[in-house]
Design a protein around this motif. Structure first.
Motif, short mmCIF file in Angstrom:
data_model
loop_
_atom_site.label_atom_id
_atom_site.label_comp_id
_atom_site.label_asym_id
_atom_site.label_seq_id
_atom_site.Cartn_x
_atom_site.Cartn_y
_atom_site.Cartn_z
N UNK A 151 7.94 -35.00 -12.11
CA UNK A 151 7.80 -33.66 -12.70
C UNK A 151 8.17 -32.56 -11.74
N UNK A 152 8.60 -32.91 -10.53
CA UNK A 152 9.03 -31.91 -9.57
C UNK A 152 10.48 -32.21 -9.20
N UNK A 153 11.14 -31.23 -8.62
CA UNK A 153 12.55 -31.40 -8.24
C UNK A 153 12.70 -32.56 -7.25
N UNK A 154 13.39 -33.59 -7.69
CA UNK A 154 13.50 -34.77 -6.84
C UNK A 154 14.27 -34.46 -5.56
N UNK A 155 15.45 -33.83 -5.73
CA UNK A 155 16.34 -33.64 -4.59
C UNK A 155 15.70 -32.79 -3.50
N UNK A 156 15.07 -31.68 -3.91
CA UNK A 156 14.52 -30.79 -2.88
C UNK A 156 13.32 -31.42 -2.18
N UNK A 157 12.47 -32.13 -2.94
CA UNK A 157 11.30 -32.71 -2.26
C UNK A 157 11.73 -33.87 -1.36
N UNK A 158 12.77 -34.57 -1.78
CA UNK A 158 13.29 -35.67 -0.95
C UNK A 158 13.86 -35.12 0.36
N UNK A 159 14.59 -34.01 0.24
CA UNK A 159 15.19 -33.39 1.43
C UNK A 159 14.09 -32.96 2.41
#
Ligand SMILES: Nc1ncnc2c1ncn2[C@@H]1O[C@H](COP(=O)(O)OP(=O)(O)OP(=O)(O)O)[C@@H](O)[C@H]1O
Length: 519
Positions: A151-159
């Protein structure tokens, strides 16, 4: 243990006896309770920064489960299965030893995750992370705690995770599994020292176990020596067969619950209301809420659990209209993550009000000062009932719980004889006509779509329990139709042919099949 069964807690009859008396049901509280041990006695065991951290949080005395874990584990890095009642401080009971382990063995390698906590919901992940940050707030070196959930931005939290220096990761299984597809993430977990399964029975049940097993395959092998910790208020026997994937044989079992006692907090008087007809559901909810308010108007912070997300959405619409004197909140999986987080925080802060919720907050969530839990409709199982009741009477406070069932659901009381549930002290059914008019006045203002979704969800949920409810598919549809009439629908809402097929209700009389506006 050769048979793979968990070892019993060390046999020390006198101490065990004394401990049981002292620990069972003793709340975490800052008030000195006879027999409760101050955190200050852990000097030399816990880092001074951790002791300052808990002190700043207002924790002066260890709760029984905290004391047991900190004092009875063979070492703070031992594998353990821990059971303690809801709201008694299990979060700190796993965070403190896990963080202490990192500190005392100088295990902090920059950029490597030392502690991984896996829990069932996003809200709980955020709450655990917050407690983690608070506990670690007075350490000389900053311990970064990251969260990972859907439910959260995958790409930004992964980065952020890959580029950051996370020593602790609190995650839900789906997103963690997804993240572990990335080599860089797997690398960051190569130095894992402690893996915690919070709400362990839920994490290892059929719904989550496949994801957990997939995750475990991509973490360092257990033979690398990482510590496994499994915590829950409910640990049904079947858990013993599956904890082996995270705990070595010979792990320590700790419990603050007397085996002959139901694991609900004894301070929660628990009641049930049985309704002759499903049609009375809504009036009964309003009646119970008002009765409870009248008996305790100064302390009215309530969680009402419905059975499905869409059912909860509709109940929220109803309560907002029928009970405008109360501030109402809604929380369920059909809301977007921002709205979920906002409501969670608002209800945490609210001094009073009614939260209508689905099981996204059934386990682990710590809403301070909830005075009443109402369950409307059949709880899925005993554990779910216990965890929902556990949203009240936390941290030493009092609370009450009321479960509203219609006649076919009343078997739940009989099949759970160990639960201390008594008939509701007031005759709610005789009061219903008064509340029925309020229901009838309010429902016309609730959107048709909300009712349609609730109707469909009602069918889907109860379809799973046909046998227990002693219903056939035809009776289920009749029941759902009565439910629809109770919502003020002039006729049963239309259901899409494909949905009917998916529910296995094709050809069952009473359904209105056809297309409706897409939601
Ligand atoms: N030693 C303590 N002294 C005072 N308050 C405490 C202490 N330990 C925990 N608490 C508070 O008690 C409340 C319940 O703690 P926590 O959420 O860890 O319970 P839990 O046992 O994990 O519950 P659940 O089974 O529902 O997950 C929280 O508000 C927490 O801040």
């Amino acid at each position: 243990m050769s048979d793979g069964r968990p070892p019993r807690a060390p046999k020390q009859p006198e101490q065990e006896q004394g401990h049981t008396e002292r620990t069972v049901d003793t709340p975490p509280t800052t008030v000195a309770h006879e027999g409760q041990t101050p955190f200050s006695t852990m000097k030399g065991v816990l880092h001074p920064g951790l002791l300052q951290g808990v002190d700043a949080m207002g924790f002066k005395y260890m709760s029984p489960v905290q004391e047991k874990v900190l004092k009875e584990l063979p070492s703070l890095s031992s594998d353990c299965l821990v059971q303690a009642k809801t709201g008694t401080g299990k979060t700190a009971a796993f965070l403190l030893p896990a963080i202490q382990n990192l500190l005392s063995h100088n295990m902090l390698r920059r950029g490597h995750v030392g502690i991984l906590v896996i829990c069932p919901t996003r809200e709980l992940a955020l709450q655990i992370a917050k407690e983690c940050v608070d506990i670690a707030s007075h350490l000389p070196e900053k311990l970064e705690c990251h969260t990972a959930f859907g439910g959260t931005q995958r790409a930004s939290s992964l980065k952020r995770f890959i580029e950051g220096n996370p020593a602790i990761l609190v995650a839900t299984p789906g997103r963690l599994d997804d993240m572990l597809g990335e080599e860089k993430v797997r690398q960051k977990l190569q130095g894992l020292k402690t893996l915690v399964l919070d709400e362990a029975d839920r994490m290892l049940d059929a719904g989550f176990a496949p994801a957990i097993h997939k995750i475990l395959k991509r973490l360092p092998p257990k033979s690398d020596g990482w510590q496994g910790m499994c915590f829950s208020a409910t640990l049904p026997d079947r858990v013993n067969d599956v904890v082996k994937c995270v705990l070595f044989p010979g792990y320590t079992s700790l419990s603050t619950i007397d085996p002959n006692e139901a694991p609900t907090v004894a301070r929660v008087p628990q009641f049930y209301v049985t309704l002759p007809s499903i049609k009375q559901t809504f009036a009964a909810l309003l009646a119970v809420l008002e009765k409870e308010y009248e008996s305790n108007p100064d302390d009215f912070k309530v969680v009402v659990f419905g059975t499905t997300a869409n059912g909860v959405g509709m109940l929220y619409d109803l309560c907002k209209l029928a009970l405008p004197q109360f501030k109402t909140f809604e929380l369920h999986s059909r809301m977007n993550q921002n709205a979920r987080t906002r409501t969670t925080n608002e209800f945490k802060e609210a001094p009073r009000g009614i939260l209508i919720a689905s099981d996204v907050v059934g386990r682990g969530m710590d809403f301070p000062n909830v005075s009443l839990v109402v369950q409307l409709g059949l709880p899925m199982n005993t554990e779910q009932y216990i965890h929902r009741v556990g949203r009240t009477a936390r941290a030493g406070r009092d609370g009450r719980a009321v479960t509203i069932l219609f006649s076919n659901e009343a078997f739940f009381i009989k099949t759970n004889p160990t639960l201390p549930i008594k008939p509701y002290p007031t005759d709610i059914v005789s009061e219903l006509p008064k509340y029925q008019s309020l229901v009838d006045k309010s429902f016309p203002q609730v959107e048709e779509l909300a009712k349609t979704k609730a109707y469909q969800a009602f069918l889907g949920y109860n379809k799973t329990y046909l046998k227990k409810l002693q219903l056939g598919p035809k009776e289920l549809v009749q029941l759902a139709n009565e439910y629809a009439y109770a919502m003020g629908c002039p006729e049963p809402p239309m259901i899409d042919k494909r949905v009917v097929g998916k529910m296995g209700l094709k050809g069952v009389p009473g359904l209105r099949i056809g297309s409706r506006d897409r939601d």
